[in-house]
Design an enzyme around this catalytic site. Structure first.
Site, short mmCIF file in Angstrom:
data_model
loop_
_atom_site.label_atom_id
_atom_site.label_comp_id
_atom_site.label_asym_id
_atom_site.label_seq_id
_atom_site.Cartn_x
_atom_site.Cartn_y
_atom_site.Cartn_z
N ARG A 230 0.85 -1.18 0.00
CA ARG A 230 0.00 0.00 0.00
C ARG A 230 0.89 1.24 0.00
O ARG A 230 1.91 1.28 0.71
CB ARG A 230 -0.87 0.05 1.27
CG ARG A 230 -2.10 -0.81 1.21
CD ARG A 230 -3.18 -0.24 0.30
NE ARG A 230 -4.35 -1.10 0.26
CZ ARG A 230 -4.57 -2.08 -0.63
NH1 ARG A 230 -3.70 -2.31 -1.59
NH2 ARG A 230 -5.67 -2.80 -0.58
N GLU A 259 -3.40 7.26 -4.95
CA GLU A 259 -3.70 6.72 -6.28
C GLU A 259 -5.03 7.20 -6.82
O GLU A 259 -5.98 7.34 -6.04
CB GLU A 259 -3.76 5.18 -6.19
CG GLU A 259 -2.45 4.53 -5.88
CD GLU A 259 -2.60 3.02 -5.65
OE1 GLU A 259 -1.66 2.43 -5.12
OE2 GLU A 259 -3.65 2.45 -5.99
N HIS A 277 -0.57 0.18 -10.18
CA HIS A 277 -1.25 -0.77 -9.26
C HIS A 277 -1.85 -1.95 -10.04
O HIS A 277 -3.07 -2.12 -10.07
CB HIS A 277 -2.34 -0.05 -8.44
CG HIS A 277 -2.75 -0.85 -7.22
ND1 HIS A 277 -3.27 -0.27 -6.09
CD2 HIS A 277 -2.72 -2.18 -6.97
CE1 HIS A 277 -3.55 -1.21 -5.20
NE2 HIS A 277 -3.21 -2.39 -5.72
C1 8YV Z 1 -6.55 -4.64 -6.37
C2 8YV Z 1 -5.45 -4.72 -4.05
O1 8YV Z 1 -5.95 -3.68 -7.18
O2 8YV Z 1 -6.03 -6.86 -3.27
C3 8YV Z 1 -5.77 -5.70 -2.99
O3 8YV Z 1 -5.76 -5.31 -1.81
O4 8YV Z 1 -5.10 -3.64 -3.79
C4 8YV Z 1 -5.52 -5.16 -5.47
O5 8YV Z 1 -5.51 -6.53 -5.63
C5 8YV Z 1 -7.84 -4.10 -5.98
O6 8YV Z 1 -8.38 -4.54 -4.80
C6 8YV Z 1 -8.81 -4.39 -7.13
O7 8YV Z 1 -9.89 -3.63 -7.02
#
Ligand code: 8YV
Length: 311
Positions: A230, A259, A277
């Site tokens: 993160r 982001e 990301h």
């Molecule tokens: C995805 C993420 O970009 O799993 C997570 O915590 O940050 C990523 O896998 C996101 O959740 C997809 O919407």
């Protein structure tokens, strides 16, 4: 009767379509007048669907008196006030395991791209510079030490990949684990020792700006920072200063503090490889994540056990 869901993030069709088939979905993310939408449907909402990076303020949840479940399309649930959910008997689910290998691949790719300068080398060839001379030498991976910050499922998958490159692995986390890799209780001491500092821990208040100016100074000019976790874990302003001044050698980042906004100064850093990301961004993994979101909601509304509960 269909269940009423509030959608807090832009979701792909392969997730929205099955959600729409079984539920009535209200698109909070794209709603121009969010207050009006809440006034209209807030009292009926039984479930929320959100992405890994989305943040849900308690003030929003307080307007949903019938809320029963929040299903996160992602493994990271740092944007969910879990204590509030527990106190209000709101279940939370996420999508662990199915994305581990893809995210670890992304971390391993960032290690390769930064050490071997692959992005610059690609540009070098495309721009015709090879005709004028050879590409400058880069740095080897074998024999180098990688320090993983947060040795969870993803951290371990990264460690396995880096070992395949002939690297040695160490880790830092809250507790020492029954693994063969060296444990550092002190993050700064580990930063000092390693060539790559790889961030793979959860986001949220407990890890905010864990990688600060002091840790970056300890990592030093022989070191590269990799972050697939993160953006909040890294003090981005301090990182920009460290990249600009050569305090560290480079950075490979898939996540950012705000982001999709990435500071112009960071984009200008030639020693940073920056990705939008995409850690879990493959057809196969996103489909598996979507299935978990849909199946967790279906299980909850039919009174069955949740597949991947957070609480
Ligand atoms: C995805 C993420 O970009 O799993 C997570 O915590 O940050 C990523 O896998 C996101 O959740 C997809 O919407």
């Amino acid at each position: 009767m269909k269940n009423e869901l509030l959608i807090l993030a832009p979701l792909p069709d392969f997730l929205m379509n099955p959600l729409l088939a079984a539920n009535t979905c209200h698109d909070y993310f794209h709603a121009e007048d969010k207050a009006a939408l809440l006034a209209q449907v807030g009292a009926k909402i039984r479930g929320i669907v959100m992405a890994g990076g989305s943040v849900v303020p308690v003030a929003l949840l307080e307007q949903l008196p019938k809320l029963e479940i929040m299903s996160v399309f992602g493994v990271g649930y740092d944007g969910v006030p879990v204590d509030w959910c527990k106190a209000h008997q709101v279940r939370v689910t996420n999508t662990p395991d199915v994305l581990t290998e893809d995210v670890a691949d992304t971390a391993s790719a960032l290690v390769l791209m930064t050490s071997r300068k692959l992005i610059a080398a690609n540009r070098f060839l495309h721009e015709g510079t090879w005709l004028k001379g050879a590409f400058p030498l880069a740095h080897a991976l074998h024999g180098k030490l990688a320090g993983i910050v947060g040795l969870g499922r993803i951290g371990k998958a990264i460690a396995r990949r880096l070992e395949a490159h002939g690297m040695r692995v160490a880790y830092h986390g809250r507790t020492k684990q029954e693994v063969g890799w060296e444990y550092f209780e002190s993050l700064t001491a580990m930063a000092q020792a390693v060539d790559f500092l790889v961030v793979a821990c959860p986001g949220g208040a407990a890890t905010k700006h864990l990688i600060n100016a002091e840790v970056l100074a300890a990592l030093g000019a022989k070191g590269t920072l990799i972050n697939i976790a993160r953006g909040s874990v890294v003090d981005e302003a301090a990182l920009i200063v460290a990249l600009q001044g050569g305090t560290i050698r480079g950075a490979g980042l898939d996540v950012f503090e705000n982001e999709p906004q990435v500071p112009e100064a960071l984009m200008q850093c030639g020693n940073a490889v920056l990705l939008p990301h995409l850690g879990s961004g493959t057809h196969e993994t996103r489909a598996a994540m979507a299935r978990l979101v849909v199946e967790n909601l279906a299980a909850h509304f039919s009174g069955a056990a949740l597949l991947t509960p957070v609480c």
